[in-house]
Design a protein around this motif. Structure first.
Motif, PDB file in Angstrom:
ATOM      1  N   TRP A 182      85.579 -24.744  92.302  1.00 20.07           N
ATOM      2  CA  TRP A 182      84.234 -25.123  91.825  1.00 20.07           C
ATOM      3  C   TRP A 182      84.291 -26.450  91.059  1.00 20.07           C
ATOM      4  N   GLY A 232      73.158  -6.497  91.735  1.00 18.67           N
ATOM      5  CA  GLY A 232      72.635  -7.542  92.623  1.00 18.67           C
ATOM      6  C   GLY A 232      73.560  -8.714  92.859  1.00 18.67           C
ATOM      7  N   TYR A 233      74.745  -8.688  92.240  1.00 14.69           N
ATOM      8  CA  TYR A 233      75.654  -9.830  92.453  1.00 14.69           C
ATOM      9  C   TYR A 233      76.958  -9.418  93.103  1.00 14.69           C
ATOM     10  N   CYS A 271      82.503 -16.449  93.489  1.00 11.56           N
ATOM     11  CA  CYS A 271      83.649 -15.879  92.768  1.00 11.56           C
ATOM     12  C   CYS A 271      84.345 -14.778  93.564  1.00 11.56           C
ATOM     13  N   TYR A 321      91.884 -16.080  90.829  1.00 10.43           N
ATOM     14  CA  TYR A 321      90.615 -16.272  90.100  1.00 10.43           C
ATOM     15  C   TYR A 321      90.540 -17.709  89.569  1.00 10.43           C
ATOM     16  N   PRO A 367      81.151  -9.970  93.353  1.00  7.89           N
ATOM     17  CA  PRO A 367      81.685  -9.145  94.424  1.00  7.89           C
ATOM     18  C   PRO A 367      81.361  -7.661  94.218  1.00  7.89           C
ATOM     19  N   LEU A 382      72.598 -14.458  98.352  1.00 13.44           N
ATOM     20  CA  LEU A 382      72.266 -14.197  96.944  1.00 13.44           C
ATOM     21  C   LEU A 382      70.829 -14.550  96.591  1.00 13.44           C
TER      22      LEU A 382
HETATM   23  N1  LIG Z   1      80.238 -10.349  85.851  1.00 14.94           N
HETATM   24  C1  LIG Z   1      80.359 -10.557  87.272  1.00 14.94           C
HETATM   25  C2  LIG Z   1      79.671 -11.862  87.634  1.00 14.94           C
HETATM   26  C3  LIG Z   1      79.706 -12.118  89.116  1.00 14.94           C
HETATM   27  C4  LIG Z   1      78.925 -13.364  89.471  1.00 14.94           C
HETATM   28  O1  LIG Z   1      78.683 -14.240  88.642  1.00 14.94           O
HETATM   29  N2  LIG Z   1      78.563 -13.437  90.759  1.00 14.94           N
HETATM   30  C5  LIG Z   1      77.741 -14.537  91.241  1.00 14.94           C
HETATM   31  C6  LIG Z   1      78.444 -15.314  92.336  1.00 14.94           C
HETATM   32  S1  LIG Z   1      79.818 -16.228  91.688  1.00 14.94           S
HETATM   33  C7  LIG Z   1      76.465 -13.958  91.825  1.00 14.94           C
HETATM   34  O2  LIG Z   1      76.526 -13.105  92.696  1.00 14.94           O
HETATM   35  N3  LIG Z   1      75.314 -14.406  91.325  1.00 14.94           N
HETATM   36  C8  LIG Z   1      74.040 -13.969  91.785  1.00 14.94           C
HETATM   37  C9  LIG Z   1      73.232 -13.320  90.723  1.00 14.94           C
HETATM   38  O3  LIG Z   1      73.717 -13.162  89.579  1.00 14.94           O
HETATM   39  O4  LIG Z   1      72.106 -12.977  90.996  1.00 14.94           O
HETATM   40  C10 LIG Z   1      81.814 -10.550  87.709  1.00 14.94           C
HETATM   41  O5  LIG Z   1      82.658 -11.082  86.989  1.00 14.94           O
HETATM   42  O6  LIG Z   1      82.111 -10.012  88.788  1.00 14.94           O
END
Ligand SMILES: N[C@@H](CCC(=O)N[C@@H](CS)C(=O)NCC(=O)O)C(=O)O
Length: 195
Positions: free
Chosen positions: A159, A50-51, A10, A152, A53, A32
């Motif tokens: 995807w 941990g995620y 994302c 976005y 961006p 990740l």
């Molecule tokens: N709520 C966050 C969600 C971000 C998200 O889903 N990131 C994913 C990649 S698309 C990720 O890093 N996932 C790894 C994890 O959650 O551990 C946002 O909107 O920025």
């Protein structure tokens, strides 16, 4: 400024928006599965969630969440947001819709609890895309002017294509239109995704 990203995740939306706004940014890839950065550093020290961006500003401030980062970009490049008295709030409305109603179900479909969970998420994605298809009445989500929300949605449709979903006709044309934008090509190239 640094954008912490994972190619095709994302975070691509933020990368595209930053390229579109011509805001110079260094990119740092995050694995990740290990939550390690290219240099082996611990990404959770940057973003404890941990995620990706995460956007690290030059003064060290770290901004997370797609909706917030995309709003931050739009604040610096007002042409990338809908105009008018309600422009900003309509942008937040659209980013929230994409984040909670499309992005999250995609994550649920990628990592379901079980098959029933995946089917529920897939149904939700199809319903929400059908809603946008019906609403779309111009080249972009807000008519004729492109916004960070389009970046976005582009990633969500990317995807959808990767997972071989049926994308409604107007959204398929939208995807192609956005895909051709130089800033999209630049971000794809920088993430090693351009063909
Ligand atoms: N709520 C966050 C969600 C971000 C998200 O889903 N990131 C994913 C990649 S698309 C990720 O890093 N996932 C790894 C994890 O959650 O551990 C946002 O909107 O920025």
């Amino acid at each position: 400024m640094k954008l912490y990203l994972t190619p095709a995740a994302c975070s691509l939306a933020d990368h595209i928006a930053l390229c579109e706004a011509k805001i110079a940014v260094e990119t740092v890839k995050v694995d990740l599965t290990t939550r390690r950065m290219e240099d082996g550093g611990d990404f959770t020290k940057i973003n404890p969630k941990g995620y990706v961006p995460a956007l690290e500003l030059d003064d060290g401030t770290v901004l997370t969440e797609n909706a917030a980062i995309l709003c931050w970009v739009a604040d610096r490049a007002p042409d990338l947001a809908p105009h008018g008295e309600m422009g900003r709030i309509r942008l937040i409305e659209m980013l929230s819709f994409i984040a909670s109603e499309i992005h999250k179900p995609f994550i649920r479909s990628f990592f379901p609890i079980d098959e029933k969970d995946r089917e529920t998420a897939d149904r939700m994605i199809a319903t929400r895309l059908a809603f946008l298809e019906e609403q779309l009445c111009g080249d972009y989500l807000f008519g004729e002017s492109y916004s960070v929300a389009d970046a976005y949605l582009y990633v969500m449709l990317h995807w959808a294509n990767l997972t071989k979903r049926q994308v409604p006709a107007k959204l398929a044309a939208f995807f192609e239109r956005v895909h051709r934008r130089p800033a999209v090509q630049e971000a794809l190239r920088r993430e090693g995704l351009a063909q």
